[in-house]
Enzyme design. Structure first.
Site, PDB file in Angstrom:
ATOM      1  N   ASP A   1       5.039  -6.465  37.956  1.00  0.00           N
ATOM      2  CA  ASP A   1       4.938  -5.894  39.355  1.00  0.00           C
ATOM      3  C   ASP A   1       6.304  -5.911  40.064  1.00  0.00           C
ATOM      4  O   ASP A   1       7.351  -6.424  39.570  1.00  0.00           O
ATOM      5  CB  ASP A   1       4.363  -7.480  40.134  1.00  0.00           C
ATOM      6  CG  ASP A   1       3.974  -7.191  41.607  1.00  0.00           C
ATOM      7  OD1 ASP A   1       3.332  -6.263  41.822  1.00  0.00           O
ATOM      8  OD2 ASP A   1       4.439  -8.140  42.240  1.00  0.00           O
TER       9      ASP A   1
ATOM     10  N   ASN B   1     -17.979 -21.923  39.733  1.00  0.00           N
ATOM     11  CA  ASN B   1     -16.479 -22.146  39.898  1.00  0.00           C
ATOM     12  C   ASN B   1     -15.908 -21.273  41.253  1.00  0.00           C
ATOM     13  O   ASN B   1     -14.764 -21.173  41.547  1.00  0.00           O
ATOM     14  CB  ASN B   1     -15.425 -21.491  38.761  1.00  0.00           C
ATOM     15  CG  ASN B   1     -15.845 -19.993  38.605  1.00  0.00           C
ATOM     16  OD1 ASN B   1     -16.145 -19.184  39.507  1.00  0.00           O
ATOM     17  ND2 ASN B   1     -15.979 -19.701  37.241  1.00  0.00           N
TER      18      ASN B   1
ATOM     19  N   GLU C   1       5.801  -1.642  37.750  1.00  0.00           N
ATOM     20  CA  GLU C   1       5.509  -1.014  39.017  1.00  0.00           C
ATOM     21  C   GLU C   1       6.645  -0.514  39.707  1.00  0.00           C
ATOM     22  O   GLU C   1       7.478  -1.182  40.175  1.00  0.00           O
ATOM     23  CB  GLU C   1       4.586  -2.066  39.936  1.00  0.00           C
ATOM     24  CG  GLU C   1       4.376  -1.497  41.434  1.00  0.00           C
ATOM     25  CD  GLU C   1       4.028  -2.551  42.483  1.00  0.00           C
ATOM     26  OE1 GLU C   1       3.407  -2.023  43.450  1.00  0.00           O
ATOM     27  OE2 GLU C   1       4.606  -3.450  42.373  1.00  0.00           O
TER      28      GLU C   1
END
Length: 609
Positions: A325, A137, A354
């Site tokens: 995030d 992959n 975060e």
């Protein structure tokens, strides 16, 4: 980015007459509290469809929503509490969709959606840079980024989910209990796709790291070993080539500006009582880069799309925790709604955001706190950048009234602002920062001092892959230098640091030090859930205790340039009833009278009767 480009971006349409209609999400589940699901249908001119119907016992079509772009339909459906697993038929004059109703996973809170606590030790991995377990992959035909070059930090390197699965025993021996992976969702962008933060299809796991099958196999293997999976969530932005950007459902799907406008990164404007509204808007609605369009979470269709994806992901794959995030850049009310939706269906799941900000008030604003303020965040915890700055100062700056280790002490003294500081995720570095080993100028004593703090302070410890070795790296001239491959993760590597035989003396010294503390932590009631008491630093010596009714651990950090003599009498209120100690690292013992501790040395002492 010019205004004309934004206009084209918003109103461009798919023109292929035979395109298949896509449904997001493609399935839902029985027994969910979020049972009113909004389906996004995407296909060529599907808004012209007639006779739209949903056929399945216990599933009702409540509303058909047409929007600006005729390539989209949004269907509001409702699932009855007693709905059974099966396939609902969504039919019309132009499309037919098989919408699967899957059985609710068993074991919520015991085998998945368990959340992470102080009992855990988190290991952060960038999948592309850890280990290549399936070379087939490495490149996927049709994807825009066809790079595969380990000689540059900018291209893909071929690491994948199978590579991580192959090393679960290694991670377990280190004392790791939970993995946080940088985003695993498809990033079909032309370049810099190794980091994963520019989604192009929320409902696809990137095939270059193994796709959905490999992700599920990894999570199942982790759960079988008693480990937990934390997924990295990105709500603020997507990649430029996300299908909802290239063919936007409506003009205000994104935050639009007359010309490209970057966020100011000034988190203060979000909570500043004197802030200019225009500056707050720039902070929240400005884009990160031209390649990462900013989502408008005040658009109800966007909000539903993001929230449902979060719920779907946890249930579909069996996720245990959620790292969010760029948390301050999201709309606060949207995030509260999203967080609540997750905990409504998964009461044990934990989330941490975060918050790369400076100052305890700044950071604490974005999580559950004790302030009486108009906006109250329901986020359980953050990535604790403030304690990071504190331990960094402790090991890189001279002791002073408010400098050196006093900064760490003062930071922790402000924990009264948090509803539950034990949920804070503490760390020394991550994928965006210089390696802590480089921050302390590759000083082994300072580095071990930092690790001792990490594994014994209040909160949930997290390290970045390779931190268990003497791994250096700085972000200048670019962040790729802190995202290098784990040596031994590729069959052609000349050195395999997963094995003791190929580690340097420094590597093994750090590895053993960390593993000793992390595995001790697994059985230490004091470190897993004990209370925390700290003493005012004295000439660079910082002492704190973790303790329960059954165990007391004393931690001594000497951040001065000289050896120090430590008298236990100063800490009588915490050592009363104890007469001796066992050094957790060396297994040596001694009486509670006086010890000498070298410059930039740490001692972790379990007190005994």
């Amino acid at each position: 980015m010019k205004k004309v480009f934004l206009a084209v971006l918003v109103f461009s349409a798919i023109t292929s007459a035979g395109q298949q209609t896509e449904c997001y999400p493609a399935n839902w589940f029985t027994g969910m509290k979020w049972n009113k699901v909004q389906l996004m249908l995407h296909g060529n001119n599907i808004a012209t469809a007639q006779n739209i119907a949903v056929t399945y016992p216990g599933v009702k079509l409540k509303k058909i929503n047409k929007v600006e772009n005729s390539n989209y339909l949004f269907l509001d459906i409702e699932l009855a509490s007693a709905v059974k697993p099966g396939v609902a038929k969504i039919s019309s004059s132009v499309f037919n969709i098989n919408f699967e109703i899957k059985a609710h996973r068993k074991g919520n809170g015991s085998t998945y959606a368990q959340g992470v606590t102080q009992k855990d030790f988190i290991y952060l991995i960038m999948p592309d840079r850890f280990s290549n377990g399936d070379p087939s992959n490495d490149k996927v035909a049709g994807m825009k980024d066809q790079s595969l070059n380990r000689d540059t930090v900018f291209n893909r390197h071929g690491g994948d989910l199978k590579g991580i699965q192959n090393h679960l025993d290694y991670l377990s021996s280190l004392g790791v209990t939970s993995l946080w992976l940088n985003p695993v969702i498809e990033n079909d962008m032309p370049e810099r796709t190794e980091h994963g933060y520019a989604f192009t299809n929320h409902y696809k796991i990137d095939p270059r790291i193994g796709g959905e099958k490999a992700y599920q196999e990894l999570i199942d293997a982790m759960h079988a070993k008693g480990m937990k999976m934390i997924q990295d969530a990105v709500y603020n932005h997507v990649g430029l080539y996300h299908f909802t950007v290239q063919d936007a459902p409506m003009k205000d799907w994104l935050h639009q500006w007359p010309s490209f406008t970057q966020t100011s990164y000034k988190d203060q404007t979000v909570f500043d009582p004197y802030a200019s509204p225009s500056e707050k808007k720039k902070m929240l609605d400005g884009w990160f880069t031209t390649q990462m369009p900013d989502l408008n979470q005040n658009n109800p269709y966007v909000a539903n799309y993001l929230i449902q994806h979060a719920i779907w992901t946890v249930e579909e794959f069996g996720i245990d925790g959620w790292r969010i995030d760029t948390y301050p850049y999201n709309d606060g009310e949207f995030m509260n709604r999203c967080n609540k939706a997750l905990t409504d269906d998964f009461p044990q799941i934990t989330m941490f955001g975060e918050t790369w900000v400076h100052g305890v008030p700044n950071q604490s604003y974005f999580t559950q706190n004790n302030y009486s303020i108009p906006f109250k965040s329901n986020l359980q915890a953050t990535c604790d950048f403030q304690t990071l700055w504190g331990i960094t100062d402790a090991l890189t700056r001279d002791f002073g009234w408010d400098d050196g280790v006093n900064r760490l002490y003062t930071t922790l003294a402000q924990d009264f602002v948090y509803k539950d500081p034990s949920r804070q995720v503490i760390f020394l570095d991550n994928h965006d920062m210089a390696r802590f080993y480089s921050v302390v100028n590759e000083n082994m004593d300072k580095y071990k001092c930092g690790l001792a703090w990490l594994l014994t302070c209040r909160g949930i410890p997290q390290i970045y892959y390779g931190d268990e070795l003497a791994t250096s790296g700085i972000t200048w001239p670019n962040d790729g230098h802190v995202r290098l491959d784990f040596p031994g993760g590729w069959p052609t590597d000349n050195v395999n640091k997963f094995a003791i035989k190929d580690r340097t003396a420094n590597d093994q010294e750090i590895w053993q030090y960390l593993a000793t503390l992390a595995n001790y932590r697994k059985t230490s009631s004091a470190l897993m859930y004990g209370r925390f008491m700290q003493f005012v630093p004295d000439n660079g010596v910082y002492v704190y205790f973790r303790y329960t009714d059954k165990q007391t651990v004393m931690i001594v950090l000497n951040t001065s340039k000289e050896e120090k003599k430590i008298s236990f009498s100063k800490f009588a209120e915490r050592i009363n009833g104890f007469s001796a100690y066992k050094d957790v690292i060396t297994n040596s013992t001694g009486s509670l009278s006086q010890i000498n501790i070298g410059s930039y040395k740490a001692a972790v002492l379990e007190l005994t009767k």
